[in-house]
Write a protein that holds these residues in place. Sequence first.
Motif, PDB file in Angstrom:
ATOM      1  N   VAL A  27       0.834  -1.206   0.000  1.00 61.43           N
ATOM      2  CA  VAL A  27       0.000   0.000   0.000  1.00 61.43           C
ATOM      3  C   VAL A  27       0.864   1.248   0.000  1.00 61.43           C
ATOM      4  N   MET A  28       1.950   1.239   0.740  1.00 62.06           N
ATOM      5  CA  MET A  28       2.858   2.383   0.748  1.00 62.06           C
ATOM      6  C   MET A  28       3.444   2.623  -0.641  1.00 62.06           C
ATOM      7  N   ARG A  29       3.869   1.565  -1.299  1.00 59.98           N
ATOM      8  CA  ARG A  29       4.440   1.706  -2.650  1.00 59.98           C
ATOM      9  C   ARG A  29       3.373   2.195  -3.637  1.00 59.98           C
ATOM     10  N   GLU A  30       2.159   1.665  -3.492  1.00 59.66           N
ATOM     11  CA  GLU A  30       1.076   2.057  -4.400  1.00 59.66           C
ATOM     12  C   GLU A  30       0.754   3.545  -4.271  1.00 59.66           C
ATOM     13  N   ILE A  31       0.650   4.026  -3.042  1.00 60.24           N
ATOM     14  CA  ILE A  31       0.328   5.439  -2.829  1.00 60.24           C
ATOM     15  C   ILE A  31       1.457   6.324  -3.333  1.00 60.24           C
ATOM     16  N   ARG A  32       2.699   5.941  -3.085  1.00 60.04           N
ATOM     17  CA  ARG A  32       3.836   6.740  -3.550  1.00 60.04           C
ATOM     18  C   ARG A  32       3.862   6.835  -5.079  1.00 60.04           C
ATOM     19  N   ALA A  33       3.459   5.758  -5.747  1.00 59.75           N
ATOM     20  CA  ALA A  33       3.491   5.732  -7.211  1.00 59.75           C
ATOM     21  C   ALA A  33       2.266   6.387  -7.849  1.00 59.75           C
ATOM     22  N   SER A  34       1.276   6.775  -7.077  1.00 60.34           N
ATOM     23  CA  SER A  34       0.034   7.325  -7.636  1.00 60.34           C
ATOM     24  C   SER A  34       0.204   8.772  -8.058  1.00 60.34           C
ATOM     25  N   SER A  35      -0.823   9.304  -8.703  1.00 64.34           N
ATOM     26  CA  SER A  35      -0.775  10.675  -9.213  1.00 64.34           C
ATOM     27  C   SER A  35      -0.769  11.697  -8.081  1.00 64.34           C
ATOM     28  N   LEU A  36      -0.373  12.921  -8.428  1.00 68.24           N
ATOM     29  CA  LEU A  36      -0.344  13.994  -7.450  1.00 68.24           C
ATOM     30  C   LEU A  36      -1.729  14.233  -6.858  1.00 68.24           C
ATOM     31  N   GLU A  37      -2.758  14.237  -7.703  1.00 72.98           N
ATOM     32  CA  GLU A  37      -4.114  14.492  -7.226  1.00 72.98           C
ATOM     33  C   GLU A  37      -4.563  13.435  -6.219  1.00 72.98           C
ATOM     34  N   ARG A  38      -4.235  12.190  -6.506  1.00 78.15           N
ATOM     35  CA  ARG A  38      -4.644  11.115  -5.591  1.00 78.15           C
ATOM     36  C   ARG A  38      -3.878  11.208  -4.277  1.00 78.15           C
TER      37      ARG A  38
END
Length: 303
Positions: free
Chosen positions: A153-164
Amino acid sequence: MAVSLGENDFPALNGVADRSSLEAQQWFLRATRFRLLALLGAAFFGLFEWTFPQTPADWAGVLSATCFVTTLVVEIYMLRGKPERAWYEGRAAAESVRTLTWRYMMRADPFSIDESVREVDDRFLGRLKDVLGVLKDIDLVTGNALGEQITPVMREIRASSLERRMSIYDLSRVCDQQEWYSRKAKWNRDRAAAWTMAMLCFEVAGVVAAILKATGAIRGDLLGFVGAIVAAMTAWLQTKQHRTLAAAYSVTAVELSSVRSRIAHQRTNADWAKFVSDAEEAFSREHTLWKASRGVQPTGTES
């Protein structure tokens, strides 16, 4: 969109520090309550003289002595086991881990977006190792499963878009903490008011006891017993620090209102990284004051 982050979505060290702190806190508060009650018991039995024809001993005095011995045993346990230190250092470590985790997920300093994944991960793990070093002298409660230090989950959030990332930080970090601080401020304020009212009642009882003793209406040291009750309540209030916590939590909750108002104005990754670094200072400020008031050594990970 909001993301509900559970314990398993944070680094394993967060859960270990949190559980260790909670267990140590429970032991410390139990020991403190038991110690204060034993002291009250000693004062209570000091009001009487219980003798029997078969023995010259004053059994009320024996019971008072037993209470004092119990107090001594609890005091030795607290000096040797140091549950207070484990509580403070565990909480400080858990807060440091959470701050580092949010900086990592939001790509804030010192986990820059311009570096490779391996470099950022190595730096993050190095910071966690520094936090673990603070905990090496206390008994850690690991739980059933440790998990990973960098979760999917940490990796997923870090890789997500700026808006997300902005949306997740707003709702799952700032709003969540704002509600927590507001709720805890009210809880501590209510407890402080209740304990203050109770102390006032016993202080009035002390005045009545003093008048009765002065007029010869009562015998025995009832005045001393009431004084012991007030002293025990004062000691408990100092342990819990309800007033101090209510004030600190209220200030932090108001600061977070300002933080939320500025989130929508961030436009670039660079602006967002700086904003998150500044926002985390609002959390770290309260944590730093909390640690300083209890003599906890800094971990060196909050910057």
